[in-house]
Motif scaffolding. Structure first.
Motif, short mmCIF file in Angstrom:
data_model
loop_
_atom_site.label_atom_id
_atom_site.label_comp_id
_atom_site.label_asym_id
_atom_site.label_seq_id
_atom_site.Cartn_x
_atom_site.Cartn_y
_atom_site.Cartn_z
N ASN A 33 0.82 -1.27 -0.11
CA ASN A 33 -0.04 0.19 0.02
C ASN A 33 0.77 1.33 -0.13
O ASN A 33 0.25 2.29 -0.32
N LYS A 34 2.24 1.04 0.27
CA LYS A 34 3.07 2.26 0.15
C LYS A 34 3.55 2.48 -1.23
O LYS A 34 3.88 3.67 -1.61
N LEU A 35 3.23 1.62 -2.41
CA LEU A 35 3.62 1.87 -3.70
C LEU A 35 2.89 3.12 -4.25
O LEU A 35 1.83 3.53 -3.98
N THR A 36 3.67 3.84 -5.06
CA THR A 36 3.17 4.89 -5.84
C THR A 36 2.23 4.33 -7.05
O THR A 36 1.19 4.89 -7.27
N ASP A 37 2.96 3.32 -7.68
CA ASP A 37 2.34 2.61 -8.84
C ASP A 37 2.53 1.16 -8.82
O ASP A 37 3.85 0.83 -9.48
N ALA A 40 4.50 -0.10 -12.10
CA ALA A 40 5.83 0.66 -12.47
C ALA A 40 6.77 -0.44 -13.24
O ALA A 40 7.36 -0.11 -13.88
N ASP A 58 -3.62 2.31 -16.63
CA ASP A 58 -2.95 2.83 -15.53
C ASP A 58 -3.53 2.49 -14.12
O ASP A 58 -4.61 1.94 -14.01
N GLN A 60 -4.16 3.62 -10.02
CA GLN A 60 -4.20 4.69 -9.39
C GLN A 60 -4.87 4.28 -8.11
O GLN A 60 -5.93 3.63 -8.03
N ARG A 61 -4.55 4.96 -6.87
CA ARG A 61 -5.46 4.90 -5.73
C ARG A 61 -6.41 5.46 -5.99
O ARG A 61 -6.86 6.67 -6.87
N SER A 64 -6.46 9.60 -5.57
CA SER A 64 -5.79 10.14 -6.74
C SER A 64 -6.67 10.54 -7.74
O SER A 64 -6.37 11.34 -8.72
N TRP A 107 -7.78 0.64 -4.72
CA TRP A 107 -6.76 0.98 -5.81
C TRP A 107 -7.79 0.64 -7.09
O TRP A 107 -8.60 -0.26 -7.16
N THR A 166 4.17 -7.99 -5.53
CA THR A 166 4.11 -7.46 -4.11
C THR A 166 4.13 -8.65 -2.90
O THR A 166 3.83 -8.39 -1.87
#
Length: 243
Positions: A33-37, A40, A58, A60-61, A64, A107, A166
């Protein structure tokens, strides 16, 4: 005081071991859950050019996403799912579905066409299910014009890859029994099985009281190198398919 029984000591040790396992699982979920993407490292999967579709994907959270996108996701879910919910035990509750879709833990995988218009999405979460780290798929919803062109399968494959990257143990989902097309899609196309936590397995005597099945797919263990260089291994809502 006399000596404590060995049985009590064993029980205490088991409890400590269980707590340690839960802590490791929770840490894996927290890291995810700390991931930005989460996509990636999955750049080739950010495009879908097959069967007449030219799409970008894409991840995204929910926090966002704009209100416009969240409203679109809700309206598409309502269009595709309201009747199934109304025919089920729980009924359709717009406020409840909106809360679920906008939850800060949510997400999204969002597929967009060349003009940037969204045409499908997956709502998922990194979570613990019975103390096991999983990716839980809450929704996979596609607009009518792009169904049966392989996009649903592609999005779910991305979800499995994210789970592997993950170090989640499973991809899980819940499907209405009446949604036979979705059940067949998950079972026959994606090789999901009824999970051991599904009521049909843990409460078979009262199976008729439940209008859903919980399904899951095991994620292969991810191999990592330990400091000595030797190879070791680490474990890596109702959803309906409109694919």
């Amino acid at each position: 005081m006399g000596r404590k029984s060995a049985k009590g000591k064993e029980k205490k040790l088991r409890r400590k071991e269980e707590q340690a396992i839960i802590a490791v699982s929770k840490a894996a979920v927290d890291e995810a859950n700390k991931l930005t993407d989460p996509m990636a490292n999955l750049l080739p999967f950010k495009k879908y050019n097959r069967n007449g579709l030219n799409l970008t994907i894409d991840c995204q959270r929910s926090t966002s996403l704009s209100e416009e996108y969240l409203d679109w996701a809700f309206n598409l879910t309502k269009k595709n799912m309201q009747t199934l919910y109304e025919n089920g035990n729980s009924g359709w509750k717009s406020w409840e579905k909106k809360e679920e879709l906008t939850d800060e833990r949510a997400w999204y995988l969002i597929a967009k066409d060349a003009e940037g218009t969204p045409v499908g999405f997956v709502h998922f979460r990194f979570d613990l299910d019975f103390e096991e780290e999983v990716v839980y798929c809450y929704e996979i919803q596609l607009t009518e014009g792009i169904r049966r062109k392989g996009l649903g399968k592609f999005l779910m494959q991305i979800l499995s890859l994210i789970a592997h990257k993950t170090q989640m143990r499973k991809v899980m989902l819940t499907v209405f029994k009446d949604n036979t097309s979705a059940y067949g899609f998950f079972k026959n196309v994606l090789n999901f099985d009824v999970d051991e936590t599904s009521p049909s397995l843990y409460d078979p005597m009262n199976e008729e009281d439940y209008d859903y099945e919980i399904m899951s797919k095991e994620i292969p263990l991810k191999k990592t190198n330990n400091p000595e260089g030797a190879v070791s291994t680490q474990s890596t809502p109702v959803v309906q398919a409109t694919a």
